[in-house]
Design a protein around this motif. Structure first.
Motif, PDB file in Angstrom:
ATOM      1  N   ARG A 207     -86.113  91.297  69.900  1.00  0.00           N
ATOM      2  CA  ARG A 207     -86.454  90.387  70.987  1.00  0.00           C
ATOM      3  C   ARG A 207     -87.699  89.575  70.662  1.00  0.00           C
ATOM      4  NH1 ARG A 207     -86.678  91.806  77.380  1.00  0.00           N
ATOM      5  NH2 ARG A 207     -87.454  89.790  77.988  1.00  0.00           N
ATOM      6  N   ASP A 208     -88.615  90.254  69.979  1.00  0.00           N
ATOM      7  CA  ASP A 208     -89.901  89.653  69.684  1.00  0.00           C
ATOM      8  C   ASP A 208     -89.849  88.693  68.496  1.00  0.00           C
ATOM      9  OD1 ASP A 208     -92.641  89.426  69.960  1.00  0.00           O
ATOM     10  OD2 ASP A 208     -92.993  90.902  68.369  1.00  0.00           O
ATOM     11  N   VAL A 209     -89.123  89.077  67.431  1.00  0.00           N
ATOM     12  CA  VAL A 209     -89.210  88.322  66.178  1.00  0.00           C
ATOM     13  C   VAL A 209     -88.082  87.302  66.004  1.00  0.00           C
ATOM     14  CG1 VAL A 209     -87.877  89.776  64.578  1.00  0.00           C
ATOM     15  CG2 VAL A 209     -89.934  88.630  63.764  1.00  0.00           C
ATOM     16  N   ALA A 210     -86.929  87.562  66.655  1.00  0.00           N
ATOM     17  CA  ALA A 210     -85.763  86.713  66.384  1.00  0.00           C
ATOM     18  C   ALA A 210     -85.811  85.408  67.174  1.00  0.00           C
ATOM     19  CB  ALA A 210     -84.483  87.473  66.723  1.00  0.00           C
ATOM     20  N   ASP A 211     -85.253  84.356  66.553  1.00  0.00           N
ATOM     21  CA  ASP A 211     -85.060  83.107  67.276  1.00  0.00           C
ATOM     22  C   ASP A 211     -83.759  83.161  68.061  1.00  0.00           C
ATOM     23  OD1 ASP A 211     -87.347  81.661  66.171  1.00  0.00           O
ATOM     24  OD2 ASP A 211     -86.277  81.859  64.276  1.00  0.00           O
ATOM     25  N   ARG A 212     -82.802  83.923  67.500  1.00  0.00           N
ATOM     26  CA  ARG A 212     -81.501  84.043  68.123  1.00  0.00           C
ATOM     27  C   ARG A 212     -80.958  85.444  67.886  1.00  0.00           C
ATOM     28  NH1 ARG A 212     -77.016  81.393  66.335  1.00  0.00           N
ATOM     29  NH2 ARG A 212     -78.205  80.772  64.507  1.00  0.00           N
ATOM     30  N   VAL A 213     -80.152  85.930  68.812  1.00  0.00           N
ATOM     31  CA  VAL A 213     -79.583  87.270  68.711  1.00  0.00           C
ATOM     32  C   VAL A 213     -78.073  87.182  68.837  1.00  0.00           C
ATOM     33  CG1 VAL A 213     -79.478  89.576  69.751  1.00  0.00           C
ATOM     34  CG2 VAL A 213     -81.638  88.326  69.748  1.00  0.00           C
ATOM     35  N   VAL A 214     -77.395  87.978  67.987  1.00  0.00           N
ATOM     36  CA  VAL A 214     -75.951  88.109  68.073  1.00  0.00           C
ATOM     37  C   VAL A 214     -75.648  89.560  68.439  1.00  0.00           C
ATOM     38  CG1 VAL A 214     -73.949  88.387  66.562  1.00  0.00           C
ATOM     39  CG2 VAL A 214     -75.246  86.256  66.508  1.00  0.00           C
ATOM     40  N   PHE A 215     -74.835  89.765  69.459  1.00  0.00           N
ATOM     41  CA  PHE A 215     -74.390  91.116  69.801  1.00  0.00           C
ATOM     42  C   PHE A 215     -72.944  91.275  69.355  1.00  0.00           C
ATOM     43  CE2 PHE A 215     -72.053  93.857  72.844  1.00  0.00           C
ATOM     44  CZ  PHE A 215     -72.594  95.076  72.463  1.00  0.00           C
ATOM     45  N   MET A 216     -72.711  92.267  68.465  1.00  0.00           N
ATOM     46  CA  MET A 216     -71.355  92.539  67.963  1.00  0.00           C
ATOM     47  C   MET A 216     -70.812  93.815  68.567  1.00  0.00           C
ATOM     48  SD  MET A 216     -71.448  91.789  63.868  1.00  0.00           S
ATOM     49  CE  MET A 216     -69.745  92.307  63.624  1.00  0.00           C
ATOM     50  N   ASP A 217     -69.528  93.818  68.816  1.00  0.00           N
ATOM     51  CA  ASP A 217     -68.843  95.041  69.239  1.00  0.00           C
ATOM     52  C   ASP A 217     -67.396  94.930  68.790  1.00  0.00           C
ATOM     53  OD1 ASP A 217     -68.441  97.509  70.363  1.00  0.00           O
ATOM     54  OD2 ASP A 217     -68.480  96.825  72.449  1.00  0.00           O
ATOM     55  N   ALA A 228     -84.275  86.200  74.871  1.00  0.00           N
ATOM     56  CA  ALA A 228     -84.582  86.384  76.296  1.00  0.00           C
ATOM     57  C   ALA A 228     -83.310  86.432  77.139  1.00  0.00           C
ATOM     58  CB  ALA A 228     -85.488  85.256  76.777  1.00  0.00           C
ATOM     59  N   ASP A 229     -82.250  85.776  76.655  1.00  0.00           N
ATOM     60  CA  ASP A 229     -80.973  85.816  77.378  1.00  0.00           C
ATOM     61  C   ASP A 229     -80.137  87.039  76.982  1.00  0.00           C
ATOM     62  OD1 ASP A 229     -81.605  83.479  78.688  1.00  0.00           O
ATOM     63  OD2 ASP A 229     -80.730  82.217  77.123  1.00  0.00           O
ATOM     64  N   VAL A 230     -79.841  87.166  75.680  1.00  0.00           N
ATOM     65  CA  VAL A 230     -78.929  88.234  75.236  1.00  0.00           C
ATOM     66  C   VAL A 230     -79.531  89.615  75.495  1.00  0.00           C
ATOM     67  CG1 VAL A 230     -77.691  89.216  73.262  1.00  0.00           C
ATOM     68  CG2 VAL A 230     -77.891  86.736  73.495  1.00  0.00           C
ATOM     69  N   ILE A 231     -80.836  89.765  75.201  1.00  0.00           N
ATOM     70  CA  ILE A 231     -81.473  91.070  75.394  1.00  0.00           C
ATOM     71  C   ILE A 231     -82.102  91.168  76.787  1.00  0.00           C
ATOM     72  CG2 ILE A 231     -83.307  92.613  74.564  1.00  0.00           C
ATOM     73  CD1 ILE A 231     -82.744  91.525  71.732  1.00  0.00           C
TER      74      ILE A 231
END
Ligand SMILES: Nc1ncnc2c1ncn2[C@@H]1O[C@H](COP(=O)(O)OP(=O)(O)OP(=O)(O)O)[C@@H](O)[C@H]1O
Ligand SMILES: [Mg+2]
Length: 248
Positions: A207-217, A228-231
């Protein structure tokens, strides 16, 4: 500028489809975090992109060079060139046990980049200094802590001047107090605008270091966006369930 572009990537082991129709891109200087439950295909995705696995379909472009296009791999010389643009840091360090720290960081520079010994050693010493390991260059991996070994493996990856660096759970083999030192190194690389893709279970760090996050399942990207949105405010039920499981 896009450093990495993945389109409709799939990978099966026999009849087991492990990743399905994955598309993503990473811009120059961007940090992308990949999160998701065990078995969701995160390592397979990194291994497929970095050509440690052969994909079943889709396209991968690195620095404008096609690694694979619609399931067809580039000719060997081009493939090799594309692979040299990518560095990979593993969970279990994977250092050469029979080589000293300095040799671990110079070996591929000599063999792959054909640098001279003096130049390779100068580059290695510069990176080891940056990793706080100047006093360890003559040590062997077995004489180092896990955190120190991981910093050597980061120096080794950086020594080949990759355009993009991939981390597969770089801290999950480490004690909590050693985790901090690796996260600090990755933070410093992010501040220098190193382009990185980081698979991690450290959600607060992501959350702190990434510019963007991908959640895989289940081998697909379920949700993608700003940390801030995904997490912070996940929309998808599977993302919500995963985050509440690991933060409780
Ligand atoms: N070489 C292989 N042969 C067969 N199946 C494999 C192989 N490697 C991975 N798998 C399967 O692919 C699926 C995804 O594995 P993968 O290692 O990519 O998950 P992951 O998200 O990295 O999990 P973790 O968080 O535990 O590291 C799992 O079901 C795994 O058993
Ligand atoms: Mg994994």
């Amino acid at each position: 500028m896009e450093v990495l572009k993945v389109a409709h990537l799939s990978k099966a082991f026999g009849s087991l489809e492990v990743i399905r129709d994955i598309s993503l891109s990473v811009s120059q200087g961007e940090v992308l975090a990949v999160i998701g439950p065990s078995g969701s295909g995160k390592s397979t995705l990194l291994r497929s992109i970095t050509h440690l696995e052969t994909v079943s379909g889709g396209s991968i472009t690195v620095g404008g060079t096609d690694v694979v296009r619609d399931g067809l791999y580039a000719p060997p010389a081009e493939l090799r060139k594309a692979c040299l643009r990518m560095g990979l840091v593993f969970q279990n360090f994977n250092l050469f046990p029979h080589l000293s720290v300095l040799q671990n960081v110079t070996e591929a520079q000599l063999l792959v980049l054909k640098r001279g010994k003096a130049e390779a050693e100068a580059r290695a010493r510069e990176l080891l200094a940056k990793m706080g390991l100047s006093d360890k260059e003559r040590s062997y991996p077995c004489e180092l802590s896990g955190g120190q070994q991981q910093r050597v493996s980061i120096a080794r990856a950086l020594a080949l001047d990759p355009e993009i660096l991939f981390f597969d759970e770089p801290t999950s083999a480490l004690d909590p107090e050693l985790t901090g030192e690796i996260l600090k190194v990755i933070r410093a690389l992010a501040a220098e605008k190193m382009t990185m893709v980081i698979v991690t279970h450290e959600i607060l760090f992501a959350r702190d270091v990434a510019d963007r996050v991908v959640f895989m399942d289940g081998g697909v990207i379920v949700e993608e966006g700003l940390p801030a949105d995904v997490i912070g405010a996940p929309k998808n039920e599977r993302t919500k369930a995963f985050l509440s499981r690991i933060t409780n």
